[in-house]
Motif scaffolding. Structure first.
Motif, PDB file in Angstrom:
ATOM      1  N   SER A  12       0.791  -1.198   0.126  1.00  0.00           N
ATOM      2  CA  SER A  12       0.064   0.146  -0.049  1.00  0.00           C
ATOM      3  C   SER A  12       0.906   1.260  -0.056  1.00  0.00           C
ATOM      4  O   SER A  12       0.593   2.152  -0.674  1.00  0.00           O
ATOM      5  N   ALA A  46       0.989   4.036  -2.934  1.00  0.00           N
ATOM      6  CA  ALA A  46       0.709   5.558  -2.214  1.00  0.00           C
ATOM      7  C   ALA A  46       1.850   6.520  -3.342  1.00  0.00           C
ATOM      8  O   ALA A  46       1.481   7.444  -3.656  1.00  0.00           O
ATOM      9  N   GLU A  72      -4.108   9.412 -10.089  1.00  0.00           N
ATOM     10  CA  GLU A  72      -5.180  10.250  -9.899  1.00  0.00           C
ATOM     11  C   GLU A  72      -5.393  11.206 -10.904  1.00  0.00           C
ATOM     12  O   GLU A  72      -6.498  11.509 -11.259  1.00  0.00           O
ATOM     13  N   THR A  77      -9.928   8.037  -4.343  1.00  0.00           N
ATOM     14  CA  THR A  77      -9.405   9.361  -5.204  1.00  0.00           C
ATOM     15  C   THR A  77     -10.240  10.262  -5.694  1.00  0.00           C
ATOM     16  O   THR A  77     -10.099  11.346  -5.606  1.00  0.00           O
ATOM     17  N   PHE A 115      -6.237  14.567  -4.952  1.00  0.00           N
ATOM     18  CA  PHE A 115      -5.139  15.132  -4.340  1.00  0.00           C
ATOM     19  C   PHE A 115      -4.545  16.013  -5.539  1.00  0.00           C
ATOM     20  O   PHE A 115      -3.696  15.680  -6.574  1.00  0.00           O
ATOM     21  N   THR A 167       3.024  11.184   2.030  1.00  0.00           N
ATOM     22  CA  THR A 167       2.772   9.684   1.380  1.00  0.00           C
ATOM     23  C   THR A 167       2.421   8.731   2.269  1.00  0.00           C
ATOM     24  O   THR A 167       1.472   7.916   2.157  1.00  0.00           O
ATOM     25  N   ASN A 168       2.753   9.199   3.773  1.00  0.00           N
ATOM     26  CA  ASN A 168       2.202   8.113   4.760  1.00  0.00           C
ATOM     27  C   ASN A 168       0.515   8.132   4.887  1.00  0.00           C
ATOM     28  O   ASN A 168       0.069   7.079   4.914  1.00  0.00           O
ATOM     29  N   ARG A 219      -1.661   8.787   2.612  1.00  0.00           N
ATOM     30  CA  ARG A 219      -1.927   8.191   1.382  1.00  0.00           C
ATOM     31  C   ARG A 219      -1.988   6.649   1.624  1.00  0.00           C
ATOM     32  O   ARG A 219      -2.901   5.864   1.259  1.00  0.00           O
ATOM     33  N   ALA A 220      -0.660   6.377   2.134  1.00  0.00           N
ATOM     34  CA  ALA A 220      -0.508   4.869   2.373  1.00  0.00           C
ATOM     35  C   ALA A 220      -1.603   4.286   3.352  1.00  0.00           C
ATOM     36  O   ALA A 220      -1.941   3.088   3.002  1.00  0.00           O
ATOM     37  N   ILE A 249      -4.806   3.827   1.575  1.00  0.00           N
ATOM     38  CA  ILE A 249      -4.932   2.719   0.656  1.00  0.00           C
ATOM     39  C   ILE A 249      -4.921   1.398   1.539  1.00  0.00           C
ATOM     40  O   ILE A 249      -5.562   0.435   1.265  1.00  0.00           O
ATOM     41  N   LYS A 250      -4.198   1.417   2.814  1.00  0.00           N
ATOM     42  CA  LYS A 250      -4.085   0.210   3.493  1.00  0.00           C
ATOM     43  C   LYS A 250      -5.503  -0.341   4.069  1.00  0.00           C
ATOM     44  O   LYS A 250      -6.091  -1.202   3.840  1.00  0.00           O
TER      45      LYS A 250
END
Lengths: 333, 174
Positions: free
Chosen positions: A246, A250, A257, B48, B53, B59-60, B62-63, B66-67
């Motif tokens: 993930s 990201a 996007e 999204t 965005f 990034t964290n 978003r990560a 996503i997780k």
């Protein structure tokens, strides 16, 4: 013949096998009993020997039978054999603290096999339940002295049944018999709680075996604890992998996007696709009321073959690239 | 937006067979990769579209999103409410979003063994307790049930990992 059976008992058998073996024993004993009335001392000694290797189901019943036989033997019985009728009661009270009741053993051994015959036809668990019920009914018929001794025996049994599962010793060492050894074997079968617990444990071990097939590398480790550690490790690894991927997504995502311009189109696409869960996804695409972009050629698609997917994909790619190059994404396949 | 289609094409070409459970009494059948892929891509697109965005956050953040989306989509794909762990996952996610998810009532066997475990906290953290912490919804399950759920969870997790790996491979610049 009987000694051979004793040796067999020292192996670790499952309950079902043991019940079957007991049934065989019953038949043999009936045979033996019916044959000889003159060899009463030897017979009873042999039966005593066998006693140590018997299950609880046999031990707890049929004292009345023994009494019958005792009276049947009459003078022979009283003469040469140590546990005479009167001495028997003494024997009972003496052995109440010790876990063994030789008298009970004899009763059960001499009992007819009719109660055990239907057992072999039933399920393992049901069989044990039935024999336990039989024990309970038999208890009421018994002499009071014997019931007292058996009641004293039972709580001890419950305490020790979970402690060890070692093999039994011979009956001839009655007073010196190891308390834990004997009762563990018998207690395994009769106690309702122990039975339920054993069934539960077997269920759990079955499922752990199933898990062992799934988790790679679990075959080398034996034992519940090691396997569980492996399984936990594997689950943690998988979760970490998800997290890592993930994170990777990201990083890649900002490029994606911008590509997702038409939200409505996309959602319509997804609702169509989700409608068919198991089919190949290509089947649904022609149904899709796409083409606000209008540049994709869907007629060339053969929905039912996976191999032909690659061909239209090439055409899609070129067309899509031409479409998106205008928006200057820099997104490349 | 055709890249999604391309990716889905890749998934369908990489179709694996359904994992048949060897043991008939334990049913841990997991749907195919496509189902997981569809759900995951759907959740990604939802992500999204919800938060466009323009200026990328860290990034964290978003990560993490996503997780979460991965887990939720996995729970949905694995058979929404037919598995304890999936319901627990979805419930947990819904709570974080301050939403309430309702599932159909199922009979809950409360075993006396579980209650006795709670009372005596002096036991060293056993392996089964650690497993309960890992598998979602494992706090109030019998050990045998826990094993079943773990097996299904492992299968679904590995499937999800495969899907995500395909996605990353497809999207990484060549």
């Amino acid at each position: 013949m009987l000694e051979g059976l004793v040796c067999q008992e020292s192996l670790d058998m499952s309950v079902l096998e043991r019940l079957k073996w007991l049934q065989q024993q019953q038949h043999q004993l009936q045979h033996v009993v019916s044959q000889s009335s003159n060899n009463s001392p030897e017979l009873l000694q042999q039966i005593l020997q066998l006693h140590g290797s018997n299950n609880d189901e046999l031990l707890q019943g049929g004292f009345s039978q023994f009494q019958m036989i005792g009276s049947g033997f009459g003078p022979n019985y009283n003469m040469g054999y140590v546990p005479s009728h009167e001495a028997m009661d003494g024997c009972i009270s003496r052995t109440s603290s010790c876990q063994m009741d030789p008298v009970d053993a004899m009763d059960v051994l001499l009992k007819n096999g009719e109660e055990d015959k239907p057992i072999s036809l039933k399920n393992k668990r049901k069989a044990e339940v039935k024999t336990r019920e039989e024990e309970k009914t038999e208890k009421k018929i018994k002499v009071e002295a014997e019931t007292e001794s058996s009641m004293k025996g039972k709580p001890n049994m419950r305490n020790t049944e979970a402690s060890s599962k070692e093999t039994l010793k011979e009956v001839s060492e009655i007073p010196k018999l190891d308390y834990i050894h004997v009762r563990a074997r018998r207690g395994q079968a009769t106690d309702r709680h122990s039975l339920a617990e054993r069934a539960r444990r077997e269920k759990i071990s079955k499922k752990m075996k199933y898990l062992q097939d799934i988790v790679p590398g679990c075959n080398k480790v034996t034992g519940k604890a090691g396997m569980l550690d492996e399984i936990i490790n594997y689950v943690q690894c998988l979760q970490r992998q998800v997290e890592f991927l993930s994170m990777k997504l990201a990083v890649l995502n900002p490029e994606l996007e911008l590509a997702m311009e038409d939200a409505s189109v996309k959602q319509a696409y997804f609702t169509n696709v989700v409608g068919s869960s198991k089919h190949s996804i290509m089947v649904d695409v022609p149904l899709f009321p796409l083409d606000q972009q209008g540049s994709l050629d869907l007629s060339a698609i053969n929905p039912n073959q996976a191999t032909s997917i690659e061909a239209p994909s090439a055409s899609w790619e070129t067309q899509s690239q031409s479409h998106y190059n205008t928006s200057s994404l820099g997104f490349q396949y | 937006m055709s890249f999604i289609k391309v990716l889905i094409l890749k998934f369908s070409s990489l179709r694996t067979q359904t994992m048949a459970s060897s043991d008939k009494t334990i049913n841990t059948d997991v749907p195919e990769k496509d189902v997981f892929a569809i759900h995951f891509l759907q959740s990604l697109s939802n992500l999204t579209t919800q938060n466009p965005f323009n200026s990328p956050d860290t990034t964290n953040y978003r990560a993490r999103k996503i997780k979460k989306a991965a887990y939720v989509s996995m729970a949905k794909a694995a058979g929404g409410s037919s598995r304890l762990w999936s319901r627990a996952l979805l419930g947990r996610a819904a709570k974080e979003n301050n939403k309430i998810v309702r599932f159909a009532r199922r009979k809950r066997k409360v075993t006396w063994k579980i209650s006795s475990k709670r009372r005596s906290d002096q036991r060293a953290p056993e392996a089964t307790d650690r497993l309960r912490n890992l598998v979602p919804g494992g706090g109030t399950m019998e050990t045998s049930k826990l094993m079943e759920e773990t097996a299904h969870y492992i299968k679904c997790l590995s499937m999800q990992v495969k899907v995500m790996q395909c996605l990353v491979d497809g999207l990484s610049p060549k």
